[in-house]
Design a protein around this motif. Structure first.
Motif, PDB file in Angstrom:
ATOM      1  N   THR A   1     -30.058 -62.454  -9.394  1.00 54.18           N
ATOM      2  CA  THR A   1     -29.033 -63.153  -8.600  1.00 54.18           C
ATOM      3  C   THR A   1     -27.700 -62.388  -8.631  1.00 54.18           C
ATOM      4  O   THR A   1     -26.836 -62.633  -7.807  1.00 54.18           O
ATOM      5  N   SER A   2     -27.556 -61.453  -9.570  1.00 52.78           N
ATOM      6  CA  SER A   2     -26.332 -60.652  -9.630  1.00 52.78           C
ATOM      7  C   SER A   2     -26.532 -59.317  -8.917  1.00 52.78           C
ATOM      8  O   SER A   2     -25.658 -58.442  -8.987  1.00 52.78           O
ATOM      9  N   GLY A   3     -27.690 -59.118  -8.307  1.00 49.09           N
ATOM     10  CA  GLY A   3     -27.961 -57.876  -7.576  1.00 49.09           C
ATOM     11  C   GLY A   3     -28.135 -56.679  -8.500  1.00 49.09           C
ATOM     12  O   GLY A   3     -27.774 -55.554  -8.150  1.00 49.09           O
ATOM     13  N   LEU A   4     -28.684 -56.902  -9.680  1.00 46.94           N
ATOM     14  CA  LEU A   4     -28.876 -55.801 -10.641  1.00 46.94           C
ATOM     15  C   LEU A   4     -30.352 -55.617 -10.968  1.00 46.94           C
ATOM     16  O   LEU A   4     -31.158 -56.535 -10.790  1.00 46.94           O
ATOM     17  N   GLU A   5     -30.678 -54.434 -11.485  1.00 48.27           N
ATOM     18  CA  GLU A   5     -32.062 -54.094 -11.832  1.00 48.27           C
ATOM     19  C   GLU A   5     -32.065 -53.354 -13.170  1.00 48.27           C
ATOM     20  O   GLU A   5     -31.199 -52.499 -13.386  1.00 48.27           O
ATOM     21  N   THR A   6     -33.043 -53.638 -13.987  1.00 51.50           N
ATOM     22  CA  THR A   6     -33.102 -52.924 -15.277  1.00 51.50           C
ATOM     23  C   THR A   6     -33.528 -51.478 -15.040  1.00 51.50           C
ATOM     24  O   THR A   6     -34.183 -51.182 -14.045  1.00 51.50           O
ATOM     25  N   PHE A   7     -33.166 -50.598 -15.958  1.00 52.56           N
ATOM     26  CA  PHE A   7     -33.737 -49.242 -15.950  1.00 52.56           C
ATOM     27  C   PHE A   7     -34.004 -48.827 -17.391  1.00 52.56           C
ATOM     28  O   PHE A   7     -33.372 -49.315 -18.322  1.00 52.56           O
ATOM     29  N   GLY A   8     -34.978 -47.953 -17.561  1.00 53.28           N
ATOM     30  CA  GLY A   8     -35.341 -47.502 -18.911  1.00 53.28           C
ATOM     31  C   GLY A   8     -36.164 -48.558 -19.641  1.00 53.28           C
ATOM     32  O   GLY A   8     -36.424 -49.645 -19.125  1.00 53.28           O
ATOM     33  N   LYS A   9     -36.563 -48.174 -20.851  1.00 50.95           N
ATOM     34  CA  LYS A   9     -37.343 -49.102 -21.678  1.00 50.95           C
ATOM     35  C   LYS A   9     -36.398 -50.117 -22.300  1.00 50.95           C
ATOM     36  O   LYS A   9     -35.196 -49.850 -22.401  1.00 50.95           O
ATOM     37  N   PRO A  10     -36.925 -51.263 -22.780  1.00 53.07           N
ATOM     38  CA  PRO A  10     -36.028 -52.211 -23.458  1.00 53.07           C
ATOM     39  C   PRO A  10     -35.377 -51.564 -24.690  1.00 53.07           C
ATOM     40  O   PRO A  10     -36.036 -50.813 -25.415  1.00 53.07           O
ATOM     41  N   ILE A  11     -34.105 -51.844 -24.878  1.00 60.39           N
ATOM     42  CA  ILE A  11     -33.390 -51.322 -26.049  1.00 60.39           C
ATOM     43  C   ILE A  11     -33.955 -52.013 -27.295  1.00 60.39           C
ATOM     44  O   ILE A  11     -34.087 -51.418 -28.363  1.00 60.39           O
ATOM     45  N   LEU A  12     -34.301 -53.276 -27.114  1.00 62.75           N
ATOM     46  CA  LEU A  12     -34.783 -54.078 -28.242  1.00 62.75           C
ATOM     47  C   LEU A  12     -35.547 -55.284 -27.713  1.00 62.75           C
ATOM     48  O   LEU A  12     -35.170 -55.848 -26.694  1.00 62.75           O
TER      49      LEU A  12
ATOM     50  N   VAL B   1     -28.994 -59.298 -22.432  1.00 65.34           N
ATOM     51  CA  VAL B   1     -30.213 -60.049 -22.711  1.00 65.34           C
ATOM     52  C   VAL B   1     -30.907 -60.395 -21.389  1.00 65.34           C
ATOM     53  O   VAL B   1     -30.262 -60.886 -20.469  1.00 65.34           O
ATOM     54  N   VAL B   2     -32.221 -60.127 -21.324  1.00 64.08           N
ATOM     55  CA  VAL B   2     -32.998 -60.483 -20.131  1.00 64.08           C
ATOM     56  C   VAL B   2     -34.199 -61.299 -20.578  1.00 64.08           C
ATOM     57  O   VAL B   2     -34.958 -60.867 -21.447  1.00 64.08           O
ATOM     58  N   GLU B   3     -34.337 -62.482 -19.988  1.00 66.28           N
ATOM     59  CA  GLU B   3     -35.546 -63.254 -20.289  1.00 66.28           C
ATOM     60  C   GLU B   3     -36.420 -63.309 -19.042  1.00 66.28           C
ATOM     61  O   GLU B   3     -37.362 -62.544 -18.898  1.00 66.28           O
ATOM     62  N   THR B   4     -36.083 -64.151 -18.089  1.00 61.62           N
ATOM     63  CA  THR B   4     -36.883 -64.217 -16.849  1.00 61.62           C
ATOM     64  C   THR B   4     -36.449 -63.145 -15.851  1.00 61.62           C
ATOM     65  O   THR B   4     -37.191 -62.826 -14.924  1.00 61.62           O
ATOM     66  N   GLY B   5     -35.225 -62.629 -15.990  1.00 56.48           N
ATOM     67  CA  GLY B   5     -34.704 -61.642 -15.033  1.00 56.48           C
ATOM     68  C   GLY B   5     -33.941 -62.299 -13.887  1.00 56.48           C
ATOM     69  O   GLY B   5     -33.408 -61.612 -13.014  1.00 56.48           O
ATOM     70  N   ILE B   6     -33.874 -63.637 -13.897  1.00 55.47           N
ATOM     71  CA  ILE B   6     -33.226 -64.356 -12.783  1.00 55.47           C
ATOM     72  C   ILE B   6     -31.727 -64.049 -12.725  1.00 55.47           C
ATOM     73  O   ILE B   6     -31.170 -63.804 -11.651  1.00 55.47           O
ATOM     74  N   THR B   7     -31.066 -64.007 -13.880  1.00 56.21           N
ATOM     75  CA  THR B   7     -29.620 -63.722 -13.903  1.00 56.21           C
ATOM     76  C   THR B   7     -29.337 -62.360 -13.273  1.00 56.21           C
ATOM     77  O   THR B   7     -28.431 -62.223 -12.457  1.00 56.21           O
ATOM     78  N   LEU B   8     -30.147 -61.351 -13.645  1.00 56.57           N
ATOM     79  CA  LEU B   8     -29.942 -60.008 -13.080  1.00 56.57           C
ATOM     80  C   LEU B   8     -30.170 -60.026 -11.574  1.00 56.57           C
ATOM     81  O   LEU B   8     -29.382 -59.489 -10.804  1.00 56.57           O
TER      82      LEU B   8
ATOM     83  N   ALA C   1     -36.516 -62.677 -25.943  1.00 58.19           N
ATOM     84  CA  ALA C   1     -35.833 -62.036 -24.819  1.00 58.19           C
ATOM     85  C   ALA C   1     -35.803 -60.539 -25.097  1.00 58.19           C
ATOM     86  O   ALA C   1     -36.010 -60.107 -26.233  1.00 58.19           O
ATOM     87  N   SER C   2     -35.573 -59.756 -24.048  1.00 52.57           N
ATOM     88  CA  SER C   2     -35.459 -58.307 -24.226  1.00 52.57           C
ATOM     89  C   SER C   2     -34.031 -57.900 -23.915  1.00 52.57           C
ATOM     90  O   SER C   2     -33.329 -58.597 -23.196  1.00 52.57           O
ATOM     91  N   PHE C   3     -33.637 -56.766 -24.460  1.00 52.37           N
ATOM     92  CA  PHE C   3     -32.283 -56.270 -24.245  1.00 52.37           C
ATOM     93  C   PHE C   3     -32.391 -54.998 -23.419  1.00 52.37           C
ATOM     94  O   PHE C   3     -33.028 -54.031 -23.844  1.00 52.37           O
ATOM     95  N   TYR C   4     -31.795 -55.003 -22.231  1.00 50.83           N
ATOM     96  CA  TYR C   4     -31.986 -53.897 -21.268  1.00 50.83           C
ATOM     97  C   TYR C   4     -30.656 -53.379 -20.730  1.00 50.83           C
ATOM     98  O   TYR C   4     -29.676 -54.116 -20.651  1.00 50.83           O
ATOM     99  N   TYR C   5     -30.679 -52.141 -20.265  1.00 53.89           N
ATOM    100  CA  TYR C   5     -29.618 -51.628 -19.405  1.00 53.89           C
ATOM    101  C   TYR C   5     -29.967 -52.048 -17.978  1.00 53.89           C
ATOM    102  O   TYR C   5     -31.151 -52.100 -17.612  1.00 53.89           O
ATOM    103  N   ALA C   6     -28.934 -52.294 -17.180  1.00 53.25           N
ATOM    104  CA  ALA C   6     -29.172 -52.619 -15.771  1.00 53.25           C
ATOM    105  C   ALA C   6     -28.016 -52.110 -14.926  1.00 53.25           C
ATOM    106  O   ALA C   6     -26.882 -51.975 -15.407  1.00 53.25           O
ATOM    107  N   SER C   7     -28.332 -51.814 -13.672  1.00 50.29           N
ATOM    108  CA  SER C   7     -27.289 -51.372 -12.736  1.00 50.29           C
ATOM    109  C   SER C   7     -27.708 -51.809 -11.337  1.00 50.29           C
ATOM    110  O   SER C   7     -28.770 -52.412 -11.169  1.00 50.29           O
ATOM    111  N   LYS C   8     -26.896 -51.473 -10.344  1.00 45.88           N
ATOM    112  CA  LYS C   8     -27.300 -51.770  -8.969  1.00 45.88           C
ATOM    113  C   LYS C   8     -28.535 -50.926  -8.649  1.00 45.88           C
ATOM    114  O   LYS C   8     -28.618 -49.772  -9.090  1.00 45.88           O
ATOM    115  N   PRO C   9     -29.494 -51.481  -7.903  1.00 47.47           N
ATOM    116  CA  PRO C   9     -30.724 -50.738  -7.625  1.00 47.47           C
ATOM    117  C   PRO C   9     -30.433 -49.345  -7.069  1.00 47.47           C
ATOM    118  O   PRO C   9     -29.612 -49.194  -6.164  1.00 47.47           O
ATOM    119  N   GLY C  10     -31.065 -48.347  -7.657  1.00 45.68           N
ATOM    120  CA  GLY C  10     -30.921 -46.976  -7.176  1.00 45.68           C
ATOM    121  C   GLY C  10     -29.684 -46.253  -7.681  1.00 45.68           C
ATOM    122  O   GLY C  10     -29.561 -45.043  -7.549  1.00 45.68           O
TER     123      GLY C  10
END
Ligand SMILES: Nc1ncnc2c1ncn2[C@@H]1O[C@H](COP(=O)(O)OP(=O)(O)OP(=O)(O)O)[C@@H](O)[C@H]1O
Ligand SMILES: O=P(O)(O)OC[C@H]1O[C@H](OP(=O)(O)OP(=O)(O)O)[C@H](O)[C@@H]1O
Length: 224
Positions: A103-114, A94-101, A29-38
């Motif tokens: 369905t929560s209306g969120l989007e990653t930004f930046g490179k993966p932290i890890l 933690v982001v694997e498929t991105g489905i959790t993000l 899995a990757s570790f990302y920052y995420a927020s509402k799109p835009g």
């Protein structure tokens, strides 16, 4: 504890004196920052904002590394709900498929932290030459044997001697291919390890150079 299995992200977050000794290739899995799109598009925009996470030490270390001062909101689970609930402006999770993000209306930004996966870890307290170190080494070797066995297949084939040099270039093996005589004059039997995902291509090429009776079989474990 002398040895254990955990996620690389958990190891970094725990700040314990242990080191990764073998990546195990599952639980990726990757570790990302995420927020509402835009809402937030880059790390610099996290300055002074609230970031929710279950991995505060990991995120704190990353923010320090990139020189951004943000307020961490430590949550034990359901981190992805923090923005909607108004508890935070962004999350780090933690982001694997991105489905959790999604369905929560969120989007990653930046490179993966890890980039994380399950890893074998060893305590820094295990001293060289100790019984514990010897036991950890045996465990390490056994696990590595299984990992290699999963990545490779055994390839057996019969090959005209005239084509063997070309065949060896296709199947260099980990050390060297094994070559045995065949009752049939002018032919040899060859055995070699081949990366599992390359096997179909290698079989096509071997057939093209004249190899026949090409067999692929799985390994259970090995010591190389
Ligand atoms: N969807 C996933 N795919 C792959 N690995 C994951 C996934 N979710 C969590 N992990 C990994 O599992 C380990 C445990 O993580 P964590 O405790 O955050 O899991 P969790 O399932 O979210 O736990 P909890 O339900 O207790 O919040 C971490 O190394 C993490 O990277
Ligand atoms: O990108 P995805 O494939 O959706 O996977 C990522 C999600 O998986 C984990 O949660 P989990 O489902 O284990 O439960 P949790 O929310 O209780 O932590 C993790 O905490 C993320 O929320």
């Amino acid at each position: 504890m002398d040895v254990g299995i955990t996620g690389r992200d958990l190891l970094h977050d725990s700040v314990v004196s242990a080191k990764e000794i073998l990546p195990l290739g599952f639980g990726r899995a990757s570790f990302y920052y995420a927020s509402k799109p835009g809402e937030i598009s880059g790390l610099a925009e996290l300055e002074g904002r609230r970031v929710a996470t279950s991995y505060p030490n990991l995120v704190d270390a990353h923010l320090a590394e990139v020189g951004v001062k943000a307020h961490l909101v430590r949550l034990d689970g359901a981190v992805e709900t923090a923005v909607e609930l108004g508890v935070a402006d962004a999350i780090a999770d933690v982001v694997e498929t991105g489905i959790t993000l999604k369905t929560s209306g969120l989007e990653t930004f930046g490179k993966p932290i890890l980039k994380s996966e399950a890893v074998l870890i060893q305590s820094e307290r295990v001293t060289e030459g100790s019984d514990a170190a010897a036991a950890v080494e045996i465990l390490h070797r056994r696990l590595q044997g299984v990992l290699i066995a999963r990545r490779y297949v055994i390839l057996d084939f019969d090959c005209p001697v005239s084509a063997q040099e070309e065949a060896f270039r296709l199947v260099p093996g980990i050390e060297s291919p094994t070559v045995s005589p065949l009752a049939r004059e002018g032919w040899v039997a060859v055995r070699s390890l081949v990366p599992r995902d390359e096997a179909p291509f290698v079989m096509d090429e071997l057939w093209r150079v004249g190899a026949r009776a090409i067999l692929v079989s799985s390994l259970d474990t090995c010591r190389i």
